[in-house]
Scaffold this motif. Structure first.
Motif, mmCIF file in Angstrom:
data_model
loop_
_atom_site.group_PDB
_atom_site.id
_atom_site.type_symbol
_atom_site.label_atom_id
_atom_site.label_comp_id
_atom_site.label_asym_id
_atom_site.label_seq_id
_atom_site.Cartn_x
_atom_site.Cartn_y
_atom_site.Cartn_z
ATOM 1 N N GLU A 167 0.816 -1.217 0.000
ATOM 2 C CA GLU A 167 0.000 0.000 0.000
ATOM 3 C C GLU A 167 0.850 1.268 0.000
ATOM 4 O O GLU A 167 0.335 2.367 0.168
ATOM 5 C CB GLU A 167 -0.919 0.026 1.238
ATOM 6 N N GLY A 168 2.156 1.107 -0.164
ATOM 7 C CA GLY A 168 3.032 2.270 -0.085
ATOM 8 C C GLY A 168 3.835 2.250 1.201
ATOM 9 O O GLY A 168 3.656 1.373 2.051
ATOM 10 N N CYS A 169 4.742 3.192 1.339
ATOM 11 C CA CYS A 169 5.653 3.190 2.480
ATOM 12 C C CYS A 169 5.881 4.622 2.966
ATOM 13 O O CYS A 169 5.370 5.581 2.386
ATOM 14 C CB CYS A 169 6.979 2.535 2.093
ATOM 15 N N TYR A 170 6.661 4.742 4.012
ATOM 16 C CA TYR A 170 6.914 6.069 4.579
ATOM 17 C C TYR A 170 7.757 6.926 3.632
ATOM 18 O O TYR A 170 7.623 8.152 3.613
ATOM 19 C CB TYR A 170 7.607 5.925 5.939
ATOM 20 N N HIS A 171 8.605 6.278 2.835
ATOM 21 C CA HIS A 171 9.399 7.035 1.869
ATOM 22 C C HIS A 171 8.516 7.698 0.809
ATOM 23 O O HIS A 171 8.876 8.748 0.276
ATOM 24 C CB HIS A 171 10.439 6.139 1.193
ATOM 25 N N CYS A 172 7.384 7.058 0.487
ATOM 26 C CA CYS A 172 6.448 7.675 -0.464
ATOM 27 C C CYS A 172 5.897 8.982 0.104
ATOM 28 O O CYS A 172 5.631 9.935 -0.617
ATOM 29 C CB CYS A 172 5.254 6.751 -0.720
ATOM 30 N N LEU A 173 5.711 8.981 1.413
ATOM 31 C CA LEU A 173 5.046 10.096 2.085
ATOM 32 C C LEU A 173 6.024 11.185 2.497
ATOM 33 O O LEU A 173 5.684 12.365 2.500
ATOM 34 C CB LEU A 173 4.331 9.554 3.335
ATOM 35 N N GLY A 241 8.444 4.356 -8.640
ATOM 36 C CA GLY A 241 9.873 4.647 -8.564
ATOM 37 C C GLY A 241 10.393 4.778 -7.153
ATOM 38 O O GLY A 241 11.574 5.084 -6.959
ATOM 39 N N CYS A 242 9.530 4.531 -6.149
ATOM 40 C CA CYS A 242 9.990 4.625 -4.758
ATOM 41 C C CYS A 242 11.058 3.564 -4.501
ATOM 42 O O CYS A 242 10.880 2.396 -4.829
ATOM 43 C CB CYS A 242 8.813 4.439 -3.807
ATOM 44 N N ARG A 243 12.140 3.970 -3.872
ATOM 45 C CA ARG A 243 13.272 3.056 -3.663
ATOM 46 C C ARG A 243 12.946 1.938 -2.687
ATOM 47 O O ARG A 243 13.620 0.913 -2.659
ATOM 48 C CB ARG A 243 14.495 3.822 -3.146
ATOM 49 N N VAL A 244 11.930 2.111 -1.859
ATOM 50 C CA VAL A 244 11.610 1.091 -0.859
ATOM 51 C C VAL A 244 10.474 0.175 -1.312
ATOM 52 O O VAL A 244 10.549 -1.035 -1.141
ATOM 53 C CB VAL A 244 11.257 1.749 0.495
ATOM 54 N N CYS A 245 9.403 0.739 -1.895
ATOM 55 C CA CYS A 245 8.212 -0.090 -2.113
ATOM 56 C C CYS A 245 7.883 -0.365 -3.570
ATOM 57 O O CYS A 245 6.956 -1.133 -3.844
ATOM 58 C CB CYS A 245 7.004 0.510 -1.399
ATOM 59 N N ASP A 246 8.611 0.233 -4.524
ATOM 60 C CA ASP A 246 8.337 -0.084 -5.922
ATOM 61 C C ASP A 246 9.223 -1.270 -6.319
ATOM 62 O O ASP A 246 10.448 -1.131 -6.378
ATOM 63 C CB ASP A 246 8.641 1.128 -6.821
#
Ligand SMILES: [Zn+2]
Length: 252
Positions: A167-173, A241-246
């Motif tokens: 569902e996404g991560c803190y890095h997205c936010l 493109g998020c380095r943690v969750c993509d």
């Protein structure tokens, strides 16, 4: 479960969906609390009281007089002591069946990996965006859920992140977060019940995630403004493109 435990936990054993199975899951679970201030100390108290199997407490700070209005695990005689140590002692007196370890150190890239060994979930009790980013990266590597909490003045927020980060991560936010730039509780202030409310939402999420007693709103940013009594619940802005969750650019 022995008779003493049946008596101690009798009220929560009656709750549909928790029951004996939930208690047994809880008693074999390990939770890491990063930060033993207004969020972490209260969350730790409730988890210990509920019969969590193991708690690991991390905080490099010592207790200050200005902590006492909201960090109610601590008493005046504790001022000057390490928070992690004083909290571990307190939890041991609350529930001697819980295994508590304490670490008066910072949670960072170096210490984090070993602190996360044999842990099922992480509660964020920090007031630092930088530390939350480290928690996000290291728990993603180990596919562990973590429970973010933040509070300042009369407002708070929670997010429950799945281990998979589907569902996404803190890095997205984080690029949208400006709380650190605006200042934290030390400069802007905080009321005790505000931070306590956020901490208890974290505890409910942990109990829900471990036992299934409650639905966990994974990946939703829940915001509370207690000055106006308004709440909001928004999906995370999952970034391609998020380095943690993509998974396509995963560099965990
Ligand atoms: Zn992400």
């Amino acid at each position: 479960m022995n008779n003493s435990e049946l008596e101690r936990y009798s009220r929560q054993l009656l709750v549909p969906g928790f029951e004996l199975e939930g208690q047994e899951v809880l008693s074999s679970a390990s939770v890491l609390i990063v930060g033993c201030g207004g969020l972490g100390a209260l969350a730790a108290q409730y988890l210990a009281a509920a019969g969590i199997g193991r708690l690991a407490l991390v905080d490099p700070d010592r207790i200050e007089l200005s902590n006492l209005p909201r960090q109610i695990a601590y008493i005046e005689d504790d001022v000057g002591r390490f928070k992690a140590e004083a909290l571990a002692e307190r939890l041991g007196r609350m529930n001697s069946t819980v295994t508590v370890t304490h670490h008066p150190i910072s949670f960072d890239e170096t210490s984090g990996s070993s602190l996360l060994t044999a842990i099922d979930a992480v509660v964020d009790g920090t007031d630092s965006q930088a530390t939350r980013l480290v928690i996000d990266r290291l728990t993603a590597q180990k596919a562990l859920p973590w429970f973010m909490g933040a509070a300042v003045q009369m407002a708070g927020q929670n997010i429950a992140f799945t281990g998979s980060r589907d569902e996404g991560c803190y890095h997205c936010l984080a690029p949208q977060q400006t709380s650190e730039a605006a200042g934290g509780c030390a400069t802007l202030g905080i009321l005790g019940p505000v931070v306590a409310t956020v901490a208890l939402r974290q505890v409910l999420d942990v109990l829900g995630a471990l036992t299934g007693v409650a639905k966990v709103p994974w990946g939703r940013l829940r915001q509370y403004d207690f000055r106006t009594d308004t709440t909001a619940s928004l999906p995370l802005p999952k970034r391609a493109g998020c380095r943690v969750c993509d998974p396509d650019v995963n560099t965990r």
